[in-house]
Design an enzyme around this catalytic site. Structure first.
Site, PDB file in Angstrom:
ATOM      1  CB  CYS A  63       2.785  -1.018   7.881  1.00 43.25           C
ATOM      2  SG  CYS A  63       3.212  -2.461   8.893  1.00 43.25           S
TER       3      CYS A  63
ATOM      4  CB  CYS B 297       0.882  -4.141   7.709  1.00 40.84           C
ATOM      5  SG  CYS B 297       1.430  -3.460   9.276  1.00 40.84           S
ATOM      6  CG  ASP B 298      -0.219  -2.912   4.022  1.00 38.30           C
ATOM      7  OD1 ASP B 298      -1.047  -3.660   4.582  1.00 38.30           O
ATOM      8  OD2 ASP B 298      -0.165  -1.687   4.203  1.00 38.30           O
TER       9      ASP B 298
END
Length: 358
Positions: A147, A150-151
């Protein structure tokens, strides 16, 4: 002996499941949550338990660990009275009322269900597909992620060379997103062309911080040989010439799709061609009245903890409304028969019915 019955059962244990549980338990509906025991190979708490730092969930200015965030959500669910059962639901019957649920190990084909419920919220999530590359397990969340949104902003990726695997719109979007943080992004595409839309493909190929390697696949993830060591390189291969090379890469992002955990509901709830549960747009309503879906199990586009939590809230509010309407459907005469009759000096008091026309 009849199985235990609950007004609403929740299947799942991620942000969607716990948000639904918090709202339902605060509404005094006493929900029962089957959080699963390594259901689909994922620990209770869902995909966030495989994430080290969560920095885009509101309320945590310094970030929070994925497992810690899920522990906090679980504690909040328990605080308001949710009954959490650490077992996996392996079979359901959503075609009869009340709905019936069987556990994975304790309930056989001929056994009574472990639970019945008037309403069910499905929040079983989706699992990112992995490639099982050599070194993948070692450097998962230490350089490898599924992701980018997300990261991607995590410090270990900033101003570093990054690699995205995939050739569709998701891969193109993630690569473009990562150009904000990485020094350069290489996209590996197995075939000789992108599957992404023409617009996305054009934008990707025109970006000066992106290199697309067609006919290339990843072969091995390499990195530091120490506890919590980080990824440093990626070995890749040209599938046409079979030539191999080692790229400097501090981050590897998979954009090869997700698998929704919906096998349990096959042929009962309507799903799309990829297996995601279909819901009425803007709601959690599925094809079965009384069955609601929330989180990544019905969201193939965003797949964020915050959007999952929001959809869990929606499912809880709609389940509460559904249950209230169920109670309203009980005939008035039946309600009267069930009610305690008034008494005067120990004898039944005369009943006076109001005029239904007034």
């Amino acid at each position: 002996m009849a199985p235990p019955h609950t007004k609403v059962a929740i299947i799942g244990s991620g942000p969607a499941a716990h948000t639904a549980a918090i709202y339902l338990s605060r509404a005094e509906l006493k929900p029962v949550m089957y959080e699963g025991m390594l259901a689909g190979g994922t620990a209770a708490g869902g995909q966030l338990t495989t994430t080290t730092d969560v920095e885009n969930y509101p309320g945590f200015s310094k970030g929070i660990g994925g497992s810690e965030l899920m522990d906090e959500m679980k504690a909040q669910s328990l605080r308001f009275g949710t009954e959490i059962i650490t077992e996996t639901i392996a079979r359901v019957d959503l075609k009869s009322r009340p709905f019936r649920l069987w556990r994975e190990y304790d309930d056989g084909e001929s056994d009574e269900p472990a639970h019945t419920a008037d309403a069910v919220i499905i929040a079983t999530g989706a699992n990112a597909r992995r490639l099982n590359l050599p070194g993948e397990e070692t450097y998962w969340q230490n350089g490898i992620s599924a992701c980018a949104v997300c990261d991607g902003a995590v410090p270990i990726f900033r101003n570093k060379p990054l690699v995205v695997i995939g050739g569709g719109d998701s891969a193109a979007e993630e690569a473009m997103f990562l150009t904000k943080y990485g020094s350069h992004v290489t996209v590996l595409v197995r075939k000789d062309k992108l599957r992404a839309s023409k617009t996305m493909a054009k934008r990707l190929l025109a970006n000066p911080k992106v290199t697309v390697k067609f006919n290339h696949v990843a072969v091995e993830v390499q990195g530091e040989n120490k506890p919590r060591g980080l990824m440093t390189h990626l070995k890749v291969k040209n599938v046409v010439t079979n030539e191999e090379e080692v790229l400097e890469a501090n981050g590897l992002f998979y954009a090869v799709g997700h698998d929704p955990a919906t096998a349990l509901f096959k042929n009962q709830v309507d799903t799309d061609e990829d297996g995601y549960i279909l819901t009425k747009p803007g709601t959690s309503y599925t094809s079965i009245p009384g069955v609601f879906a929330a989180g990544d199990v019905q969201d193939k586009r965003y797949r964020q903890a915050i959007t999952s939590a929001g959809s869990g809230c929606i499912a809880a509010l709609e389940a509460e409304k559904y249950l209230a309407e169920l109670e309203d459907d009980v005939p008035d005469i039946e309600k009267e028969n069930q009610a305690k009759k008034p008494e005067v000096n120990g004898d039944a008091a005369p009943e006076y019915r109001s005029n239904p026309l007034l």
